[in-house]
Design an enzyme around this catalytic site. Structure first.
Site, short mmCIF file in Angstrom:
data_model
loop_
_atom_site.label_atom_id
_atom_site.label_comp_id
_atom_site.label_asym_id
_atom_site.label_seq_id
_atom_site.Cartn_x
_atom_site.Cartn_y
_atom_site.Cartn_z
N LEU A 177 25.92 57.33 50.63
CA LEU A 177 25.68 58.77 50.75
C LEU A 177 26.77 59.37 51.64
O LEU A 177 27.04 58.87 52.73
CB LEU A 177 24.31 58.99 51.40
CG LEU A 177 23.79 60.41 51.43
CD1 LEU A 177 23.31 60.80 50.03
CD2 LEU A 177 22.65 60.56 52.42
N GLN A 179 41.23 50.54 48.94
CA GLN A 179 40.60 49.78 47.86
C GLN A 179 39.89 50.68 46.85
O GLN A 179 39.58 51.83 47.13
CB GLN A 179 39.60 48.80 48.46
CG GLN A 179 40.30 47.88 49.43
CD GLN A 179 39.63 46.53 49.52
OE1 GLN A 179 38.86 46.13 48.67
NE2 GLN A 179 39.95 45.82 50.57
N ASP A 182 36.99 44.22 49.52
CA ASP A 182 35.71 44.63 50.10
C ASP A 182 34.54 43.90 49.44
O ASP A 182 34.58 43.61 48.25
CB ASP A 182 35.52 46.13 49.93
CG ASP A 182 36.29 46.92 50.97
OD1 ASP A 182 36.88 46.29 51.86
OD2 ASP A 182 36.28 48.16 50.89
N ASP A 233 38.35 43.54 60.69
CA ASP A 233 39.32 44.48 60.12
C ASP A 233 39.11 45.90 60.64
O ASP A 233 39.39 46.86 59.96
CB ASP A 233 39.18 44.45 58.59
CG ASP A 233 40.37 45.08 57.88
OD1 ASP A 233 41.46 45.09 58.48
OD2 ASP A 233 40.20 45.57 56.76
N GLU A 278 35.94 55.89 63.15
CA GLU A 278 35.74 57.29 62.80
C GLU A 278 34.81 57.92 63.84
O GLU A 278 33.83 57.29 64.24
CB GLU A 278 35.10 57.41 61.43
CG GLU A 278 36.02 57.94 60.37
CD GLU A 278 36.76 56.85 59.63
OE1 GLU A 278 36.30 55.68 59.69
OE2 GLU A 278 37.79 57.14 59.00
N LYS A 293 31.38 51.69 45.62
CA LYS A 293 32.32 50.57 45.75
C LYS A 293 31.86 49.47 44.82
O LYS A 293 30.78 48.91 45.01
CB LYS A 293 32.28 50.01 47.18
CG LYS A 293 32.94 50.86 48.21
CD LYS A 293 33.20 50.04 49.47
CE LYS A 293 33.83 50.93 50.54
NZ LYS A 293 34.18 50.18 51.75
N LEU A 313 28.43 62.05 54.23
CA LEU A 313 27.88 62.81 55.34
C LEU A 313 27.94 64.31 55.03
O LEU A 313 28.72 64.73 54.18
CB LEU A 313 28.68 62.50 56.61
CG LEU A 313 28.57 61.04 57.06
CD1 LEU A 313 29.54 60.76 58.20
CD2 LEU A 313 27.14 60.73 57.48
N ASP A 322 32.70 51.96 56.60
CA ASP A 322 33.57 50.98 55.98
C ASP A 322 33.34 49.58 56.56
O ASP A 322 34.09 49.10 57.40
CB ASP A 322 35.04 51.39 56.14
CG ASP A 322 35.90 50.73 55.07
OD1 ASP A 322 35.38 49.88 54.33
OD2 ASP A 322 37.09 51.07 54.98
#
Ligand code: NAG
Ligand code: NAG
Ligand code: NAG
Ligand code: NAG
Length: 454
Positions: free
Chosen positions: A262, A149, A184, A326, A331, A165, A264, A345
């Protein structure tokens, strides 16, 4: 004589081997101990008897169980409101903290990141990071090609990168249909961050809401981003779903709201791991976890209970509360032993306040196991109630419009109730988790048999 020598050598060798093994196991247990905030007895087995149909056939999607559970079942009789207050007090931010140089603020935020957390348990100075993220100058804007997206990759003052976003829906818009439908929701991202603080699952990257002036954005845009501006007030970016037919536009004042995340510290590389409870995204085609009620027994064979499977259960509870169906991948930090699951996300959240997708809870209802610390936290938050606790933390974002509607706030309370109504019994698991698989098996059996374990 030589046989005696051989024996002595053999005994010595055996001793060496044994000590090596002991050291190895010590390291394992020590490591395991370190990876949990509480020692190893801190597990709860929940049976979910009400939530599981008695004779579910294997083809039955037996998790679509209990549309009925909504607000009807009573909560455990606990008076934890004073605990809830203490919890909220501990999360308070220092709003009067003096502003250091931006680069120091970014280093502070980076210093918080370790294998198991992105924030420390108490971080009053989070206020500085939020404020700086909201106000620091944008020096450069580019398309971000990660994910499917529209996102922008921004460089902020002090050499910090952040993802933006843009808002796609009004707060009142209800996304219905499949539980993973729609684009989103930037507001969901911000609520998810604050909810993670409440749940003490400090693995969501720091995020704020921010309104960017499109003219300023365009002035610092890369060529690739500039090329997607259709006029002064709209652009469509570059991504899997991006197209000139689906651009985002500023408001009447030429500003665009969104969530600003932010990034990482660059020293950590991320690795994607497939979620065992991944959906097929195809109607009528069922994933193994939808077909086999004892699916978890197979998962514990390949995934260590601590910390990974328990992290997955925490994540399932979190996703159920925000209504994110979803989560096809997770991660984790690459090459970091005991890495936490990072809840990155969270945009597919808060779509429909009247839909509570129980199948998101499958890792909990199928594995029947949850960290005591998580379960306790949920109980305390239920008394707050959760909606009020979330609302009070959202005040820190200082968004001009409330980030969640009333209906979405109430949905949090309903969903939390649904998690807590499991018929619970406690089994402190001491020393080893070798018994867990048997417990999980037993938990799946008929109600009567469960008493044997009690
Ligand atoms: C769970 O935590 C509570 C409070 O921290 C504690 O009293 C209880 O004994 C714990 N239960 C287990 C099974 O460890
Ligand atoms: C459960 O079993 C009963 C009787 O054995 C049967 O009538 C009923 O249809 C079964 N339910 C399901 C969901 O298979
Ligand atoms: C719950 O706790 C609060 C403060 O600790 C107290 O004022 C209140 O009376 C308690 N309520 C019940 C039902 O015990
Ligand atoms: C800008 O372009 C979009 C299409 O990408 C269009 O919908 C919008 O009306 C245009 N705005 C102005 C002010 O021209």
């Amino acid at each position: 004589m030589s046989s005696l020598k051989t024996r002595i050598v053999s005994v010595l060798l055996l001793c060496c081997l044994l000590s090596a093994l002991m050291v190895f196991y010590f390291v394992l247990f020590f490591d395991d101990f370190q990876s949990e905030s509480k020692p190893s007895s801190s597990l709860i087995i929940v049976s979910f008897a009400e939530m599981r149909p008695k004779n579910a056939s294997k083809d039955d999607i037996s998790l679509r169980i209990a549309a009925k559970i909504e607000a009807k079942l009573p909560l455990p009789a606990l008076n934890t409101s004073s605990e809830a207050l203490a919890l909220l007090r501990a999360l308070q931010l220092d709003l009067n903290a003096e502003q250091p140089p931006v680069a120091d603020v970014w280093s502070l935020a980076h210093s918080w990141v370790t294998a198991r957390q992105l924030l420390p348990p108490k971080a009053p100075q989070l206020s500085l990071v939020l404020r700086t993220l909201k106000t620091s100058r944008v020096l450069r804007a580019d398309v971000s090609r990660t994910g499917t997206q529209l996102k922008l990759l921004l460089e902020l003052d002090g050499q910090q990168r952040a993802l933006f976003k843009p808002q796609r829906y009004s707060r009142q818009h209800v996304v219905s249909g499949d539980p993973y439908a729609g684009a989103d929701r930037h507001n969901g991202e911000i609520v998810a961050f604050h909810l993670s603080r409440l749940l003490d699952l400090r693995v969501v990257p720091i995020v704020v809401s921010r309104r960017l002036r499109l003219s300023e954005l365009r002035a610092v845009s890369s060529a690739a981003l500039s090329a997607t501006f259709t006029n002064d007030s709209c652009f469509y970016g570059e991504c899997h779903y991006c197209s000139s037919f689906d651009s985002v536009c500023g408001d009447l004042e030429g500003r665009l709201e969104g969530s600003l995340h932010l990034m990482l510290p660059t020293k950590y590389k991320l690795q994607r791991v497939r979620n065992p409870w991944q959906r097929t995204y195809r109607p009528g085609v069922f994933a193994p976890w939808e077909r086999e009620m004892d699916f978890c027994a197979a998962v514990v064979q390949r995934i260590p209970l601590r910390p990974r499977l328990l992290d997955i259960v925490d994540l399932a509870v979190f996703d159920f509360l925000i209504a994110n169906a979803d989560r096809h991948h997770f991660e984790v930090f690459k090459d970091v032993p005991n890495s936490a699951l990072l809840f990155i996300d969270n945009g597919k959240s808060f779509g429909d306040p009247h839909s509570h997708e129980l199948s998101i809870l499958a890792p909990l209802s199928q594995c029947c196991v949850i960290r005591n610390s998580t379960y306790r936290r949920l109980q305390v938050l239920a008394s707050a109630p959760l909606s009020a606790a979330v609302e009070s933390l959202l005040a820190a974002d200082d968004s001009p419009e409330p980030l969640l509607t009333r209906n979405h706030l109430s949905a949090l309370d309903v969903r939390l109730r649904s998690v807590l109504v499991s018929k619970e019994y406690l089994i402190p698991l001491s020393k080893s988790d070798f018994a867990v698989q048997a417990l999980i098996g037993a938990c799946l059996e008929e109600k009567g048999k469960q008493h044997v374990l009690k």
